[in-house]
Design a protein around this motif. Sequence first.
Motif, short mmCIF file in Angstrom:
data_model
loop_
_atom_site.label_atom_id
_atom_site.label_comp_id
_atom_site.label_asym_id
_atom_site.label_seq_id
_atom_site.Cartn_x
_atom_site.Cartn_y
_atom_site.Cartn_z
N VAL A 137 -33.68 1.56 25.49
CA VAL A 137 -33.35 1.28 24.56
C VAL A 137 -32.29 2.76 23.50
N ASP A 138 -31.16 2.70 23.40
CA ASP A 138 -30.71 4.34 23.11
C ASP A 138 -30.74 5.29 23.49
N GLY A 139 -31.19 4.81 25.07
CA GLY A 139 -31.69 6.25 25.59
C GLY A 139 -32.40 7.14 25.59
N LEU A 140 -33.78 6.24 25.34
CA LEU A 140 -34.85 6.73 25.41
C LEU A 140 -35.72 6.13 26.68
N ASN A 141 -36.05 7.10 26.96
CA ASN A 141 -37.08 7.19 28.04
C ASN A 141 -38.43 8.22 28.42
N GLU A 142 -38.94 7.84 29.01
CA GLU A 142 -39.96 8.43 29.89
C GLU A 142 -39.62 10.03 29.20
N HIS A 143 -39.08 10.10 29.19
CA HIS A 143 -39.21 11.54 28.83
C HIS A 143 -39.17 12.05 27.69
N ASN A 144 -38.55 11.40 27.16
CA ASN A 144 -37.88 11.72 25.16
C ASN A 144 -38.84 11.18 24.97
N VAL A 145 -39.87 9.60 25.02
CA VAL A 145 -39.75 8.99 23.87
C VAL A 145 -40.72 8.86 23.26
N ALA A 146 -41.84 9.95 23.28
CA ALA A 146 -42.76 10.87 22.69
C ALA A 146 -42.61 11.47 21.77
N ASP A 147 -41.56 12.22 21.87
CA ASP A 147 -40.76 12.93 20.59
C ASP A 147 -39.63 11.89 19.01
N HIS A 148 -39.36 10.80 19.78
CA HIS A 148 -38.76 9.77 19.27
C HIS A 148 -40.22 9.39 18.34
N LEU A 149 -41.55 9.06 19.64
CA LEU A 149 -42.40 8.38 18.81
C LEU A 149 -43.42 8.68 17.55
N LEU A 186 -38.91 0.18 23.29
CA LEU A 186 -38.46 1.58 23.01
C LEU A 186 -37.96 1.72 24.57
N ILE A 187 -38.23 1.85 25.55
CA ILE A 187 -38.03 2.55 27.05
C ILE A 187 -36.83 2.06 26.99
N ALA A 240 -34.20 -9.10 30.31
CA ALA A 240 -33.81 -7.58 30.05
C ALA A 240 -34.50 -6.40 29.24
N LYS A 241 -35.24 -6.98 29.47
CA LYS A 241 -37.03 -6.34 29.21
C LYS A 241 -37.26 -5.92 30.09
N VAL A 242 -37.82 -7.15 31.31
CA VAL A 242 -38.34 -6.67 32.92
C VAL A 242 -37.29 -5.98 33.38
N GLN A 243 -36.01 -5.66 33.18
CA GLN A 243 -34.91 -4.77 33.81
C GLN A 243 -34.90 -3.11 33.09
N ARG A 244 -35.42 -3.29 31.95
CA ARG A 244 -35.48 -1.81 31.62
C ARG A 244 -36.96 -1.35 31.78
#
Length: 299
Positions: A207-219, A204-205, A59-63
């Motif tokens: 999971v729960d809707g996080l991607n390269e565009h919003n993960v920085a704000d989450h972190l 993080l990327i 699952a990690k490899v895929q996402r």
Amino acid sequence: MPILALKIDVDTLRGTLEGVPALLRLLDKHQLRATFLFSLGPDHTGRALKRVFRPGFLAKVQRTSVTSHYGLKTLLYGTLLPGPDIGRRAADPMRDADRAGHETGVHTWDHILWQDYVVRKNADWTRRQLQLAANRYGDIFGRPPQVHGAAGWQMNDAAYVLEQELGFTLASDGRGTHPFLPVVQGRTLSVPQLPTTLPTLDELIGVDGLNEHNVADHLLRLSTDGRDHVYTLHAELEGGRLAPVFDRLLQGWKAAGLHCTSMRSYADSLNLASLPHHAVRLGSIAGRSGTLALQGAAV
């Protein structure tokens, strides 16, 4: 001012040749110092594919799009292609990090070998792996290593003891919440542990809707809670496709008043003699397959 220590794990030949120079440019842009921990022996990344049978690994490899971060050639090292010797092929970028004023240390000799087997190996096997890495580090930098950060956050009891015996003075081998002195089989050791306190981008990327565009704000939200933190990044990710994310993180941390610095600088801000004593254990965390070294209960 809260401290955020930047710990950079360099796992592969590609990460050393391409990711390290990219990160040096980015850190220079922000006038920041970090700790680079190098894999110093053979790159056998391709052998990690046998982890496909571990719960959560596929699952990690895929996402996280492993191929785009590591490259197809790297994913064949140790299987269809011979594993190149990183320390021999890529000593110059390692020395460039040192010359630029960054702290350097040991990540591992053979990343896949350590990550997949150290938990089950004895003290003699562990000593050989650590000694190989320490010797190669000495060949490259002309001095013994002082900092160790375990590959894949994988450790055994002997490894903690050997860090002390081999002259390491600082380590970041597991995950936890705050600095501590490790207690192993009832013995309190002298090498302080500064565990990784924040999740990594690959955890993080996806999971729960996080991607390269919003993960920085989450972190940024996780890391601006008024506490000191250790953030582990990877030369293959933040020094590659995820460099824009890391750039945004650095900007955000500075704007929030965090002091981004090396592991050694963080350690120098602490009263190491009064650090709490904690057991070390194996356990799991969200977003990462398998078990890894964790900060245990206070002793």
